[in-house]
Enzyme design. Sequence first.
Site, PDB file in Angstrom:
ATOM      1  N   LYS A 189      65.205   8.797  44.039  1.00  0.00           N
ATOM      2  CA  LYS A 189      65.835  10.132  44.002  1.00  0.00           C
ATOM      3  C   LYS A 189      65.792  10.618  42.565  1.00  0.00           C
ATOM      4  CE  LYS A 189      68.096  13.023  46.739  1.00  0.00           C
ATOM      5  NZ  LYS A 189      68.022  13.156  48.221  1.00  0.00           N
ATOM      6  N   ASP A 238      65.693  18.799  47.607  1.00  0.00           N
ATOM      7  CA  ASP A 238      67.085  18.464  47.943  1.00  0.00           C
ATOM      8  C   ASP A 238      67.877  19.715  47.535  1.00  0.00           C
ATOM      9  OD1 ASP A 238      68.824  15.964  48.809  1.00  0.00           O
ATOM     10  OD2 ASP A 238      69.921  16.862  47.160  1.00  0.00           O
TER      11      ASP A 238
HETATM   12  P1  NDP Z   1      70.309  23.680  49.757  1.00  0.00           P
HETATM   13  O1  NDP Z   1      70.269  23.824  48.297  1.00  0.00           O
HETATM   14  O2  NDP Z   1      69.289  24.355  50.595  1.00  0.00           O
HETATM   15  O3  NDP Z   1      71.737  24.107  50.332  1.00  0.00           O
HETATM   16  C1  NDP Z   1      72.889  23.488  49.874  1.00  0.00           C
HETATM   17  C2  NDP Z   1      74.075  24.154  50.534  1.00  0.00           C
HETATM   18  O4  NDP Z   1      75.253  23.411  50.232  1.00  0.00           O
HETATM   19  C3  NDP Z   1      74.322  25.566  50.011  1.00  0.00           C
HETATM   20  O5  NDP Z   1      74.935  26.324  51.007  1.00  0.00           O
HETATM   21  C4  NDP Z   1      75.268  25.303  48.841  1.00  0.00           C
HETATM   22  O6  NDP Z   1      76.075  26.410  48.485  1.00  0.00           O
HETATM   23  C5  NDP Z   1      76.128  24.186  49.396  1.00  0.00           C
HETATM   24  N1  NDP Z   1      76.634  23.355  48.304  1.00  0.00           N
HETATM   25  C6  NDP Z   1      75.899  22.669  47.418  1.00  0.00           C
HETATM   26  N2  NDP Z   1      76.700  22.046  46.533  1.00  0.00           N
HETATM   27  C7  NDP Z   1      77.943  22.379  46.876  1.00  0.00           C
HETATM   28  C8  NDP Z   1      79.206  22.061  46.344  1.00  0.00           C
HETATM   29  N3  NDP Z   1      79.325  21.267  45.265  1.00  0.00           N
HETATM   30  N4  NDP Z   1      80.292  22.553  46.943  1.00  0.00           N
HETATM   31  C9  NDP Z   1      80.173  23.348  48.033  1.00  0.00           C
HETATM   32  N5  NDP Z   1      78.998  23.697  48.580  1.00  0.00           N
HETATM   33  C10 NDP Z   1      77.907  23.208  48.008  1.00  0.00           C
HETATM   34  O7  NDP Z   1      70.271  22.082  50.036  1.00  0.00           O
HETATM   35  P2  NDP Z   1      69.913  21.310  51.364  1.00  0.00           P
HETATM   36  O8  NDP Z   1      70.324  22.079  52.554  1.00  0.00           O
HETATM   37  O9  NDP Z   1      68.518  20.842  51.247  1.00  0.00           O
HETATM   38  O10 NDP Z   1      70.839  20.008  51.216  1.00  0.00           O
HETATM   39  C11 NDP Z   1      72.140  19.936  51.771  1.00  0.00           C
HETATM   40  C12 NDP Z   1      72.551  18.483  51.907  1.00  0.00           C
HETATM   41  O11 NDP Z   1      71.624  17.809  52.775  1.00  0.00           O
HETATM   42  C13 NDP Z   1      72.541  17.680  50.611  1.00  0.00           C
HETATM   43  O12 NDP Z   1      73.559  16.708  50.680  1.00  0.00           O
HETATM   44  C14 NDP Z   1      71.196  16.967  50.643  1.00  0.00           C
HETATM   45  O13 NDP Z   1      71.212  15.801  49.871  1.00  0.00           O
HETATM   46  C15 NDP Z   1      71.091  16.656  52.126  1.00  0.00           C
HETATM   47  N6  NDP Z   1      69.740  16.419  52.633  1.00  0.00           N
HETATM   48  C16 NDP Z   1      68.730  17.324  52.453  1.00  0.00           C
HETATM   49  C17 NDP Z   1      67.486  17.077  52.975  1.00  0.00           C
HETATM   50  C18 NDP Z   1      66.381  18.058  52.883  1.00  0.00           C
HETATM   51  O14 NDP Z   1      65.315  17.797  53.451  1.00  0.00           O
HETATM   52  N7  NDP Z   1      66.542  19.182  52.231  1.00  0.00           N
HETATM   53  C19 NDP Z   1      67.195  15.827  53.694  1.00  0.00           C
HETATM   54  C20 NDP Z   1      68.345  14.989  53.903  1.00  0.00           C
HETATM   55  C21 NDP Z   1      69.552  15.285  53.369  1.00  0.00           C
HETATM   56  P3  NDP Z   1      75.685  27.272  47.171  1.00  0.00           P
HETATM   57  O15 NDP Z   1      74.389  27.941  47.508  1.00  0.00           O
HETATM   58  O16 NDP Z   1      76.822  28.189  46.975  1.00  0.00           O
HETATM   59  O17 NDP Z   1      75.543  26.265  46.059  1.00  0.00           O
HETATM   60  O1  2IT Z   2      67.971  13.202  51.160  1.00  0.00           O
HETATM   61  C1  2IT Z   2      66.821  13.294  51.622  1.00  0.00           C
HETATM   62  O2  2IT Z   2      66.413  12.536  52.505  1.00  0.00           O
HETATM   63  C2  2IT Z   2      65.948  14.350  51.094  1.00  0.00           C
HETATM   64  N1  2IT Z   2      66.392  15.127  50.250  1.00  0.00           N
HETATM   65  C3  2IT Z   2      64.519  14.455  51.545  1.00  0.00           C
HETATM   66  C4  2IT Z   2      63.667  13.470  50.822  1.00  0.00           C
HETATM   67  C5  2IT Z   2      62.190  13.569  51.077  1.00  0.00           C
HETATM   68  O3  2IT Z   2      61.475  12.849  50.375  1.00  0.00           O
HETATM   69  O4  2IT Z   2      61.733  14.332  51.927  1.00  0.00           O
END
Ligand code: NDP
Ligand code: 2IT
Length: 445
Positions: A125, A165
Amino acid sequence: MTYTEKILEIVKKRSSCESEFIQVVEEVLESLNIILDKYPEYEKTALLERFVEPERQIIFRVPWVDDQGNVQVNRGYRIQFNSAIGPYKGGLRFHPSVNISIVKSLAFEQILKNSLTGLPIGGGKGGSDFNPKGKSDGEIMRFCQSFMSELFKHIGQFTDVPAGDIGVGGREIGYMYGQYKKLRNASEAGVLTGKGISSGGSLVRTEATGYGLIYYVREMLASHDISLEGKRVVISGSGNVAIYACEKLQQYGAKVVAMCDSSGYIYHESGIHLDAIKKIKEVERKRISEYLAYHPEAEYHDKQNDVWNIPCDIALPCATQNDIQIENAKTLLNNGCIAVGEGANMPCTNESIAYFLDNGVLLAPAKAANAGGVATSALEMSQNSMRLSWPFEEVDKKLESIMVTIFNITKATAEEYGMPDNYVAGANIAGFLRVAKAMFEQGIV
Ligand code: NDP
Ligand code: 2IT
């Protein structure tokens, strides 16, 4: 003192300032206690001591010039935690809260998550404390280029394959891929995943984490003869994972009544209109409060965490770590919540996890339930290696089949060790055993 207690002591001592890292290690070790008696060779070869220590940690300076001509300096990270079953694989997070503890905890989770996919990917990561909010497109590009100017030395399609992420989506991956290609003077598409389709990305990668989460939750509910149809759902976040979880839920006839961003939440009793959310978040990059401009009958409240006070059957935390604190968990249960699906990484505190399990709330643990994103990243790597691209339906079918398999493995493992319905333990044990076997086979390295 048991072997796992000894390991936890070592981690607490050596990483005393890293609270998130200690939190995930503690959660995982708790599940492993029960199996280690069966494998005395692991203690003899200090397997757990090696398992909790990253193979490599890279920290670097990221200087860039903002639109006013000022020089800004951020910090970049890449934790290459475990490569026993494949190249390091995991996302990059750009958010001001990023620090070594958060990146290490996410990398550690990623080892087990990637193992559960059954695909050949190790755990890593990275990210930066850079805040993309309010930055111009030019600033984002210059930051990504500077970040990659250092990171490119440490990654590669057979070494380490980053992806997105929080704060890193298709736009950022595109800029980083462009810079990597320029520096390496080679077209190695498999070095990054989450690329745009024209740059060698895979169809379904954008939707994969959210869709995969719902496939997992669907299976979990189905194993208790419950269907998604007509269920009331609250989702935290309105980013990549939240949006596509909402989309798949709506396809299954569930009703999403609330979503949030870090500023506040919207509550729309008749059901969220996802096209408005997509426009606000994917196109305009604005705050979720803008939703009222499209749907004035909805409500906006500025305390993001209060989203968990809205009664629901299913809660899907899809924002960030430690989102569901124990008070939120109690409120959810009192309001009739029957299932929680962790779309985000570590969104429930360890205390909340224990509370849900003790009170019969079905909990789909992050490292299993959100593995669809990284699994589809691995499918992107496969397509890049074969120099071809599969149609949407084909990738989606593969994703669905991987998620069903992950559910079945976590369920069967939980049952095998006498903890039916404890998918947290099932995921930790099943994910660990595959990596442990590979580490053992490969000797002391
Ligand atoms: P994005 O940046 O697309 O969206 C993040 C969302 O969470 C936004 O709505 C953001 O609000 C909110 N957010 C982020 N930080 C905070 C905080 N400290 N407090 C409150 N709200 C917060 O990210 P993703 O959707 O990609 O990721 C979301 C979660 O999913 C993370 O935990 C990530 O690690 C996990 N994840 C993502 C994967 C992926 O493929 N993208 C895969 C597996 C897990 P704002 O815009 O206001 O900051
Ligand atoms: O938390 C996760 O699994 C991710 N942000 C996606 C990682 C990836 O390599 O697609």
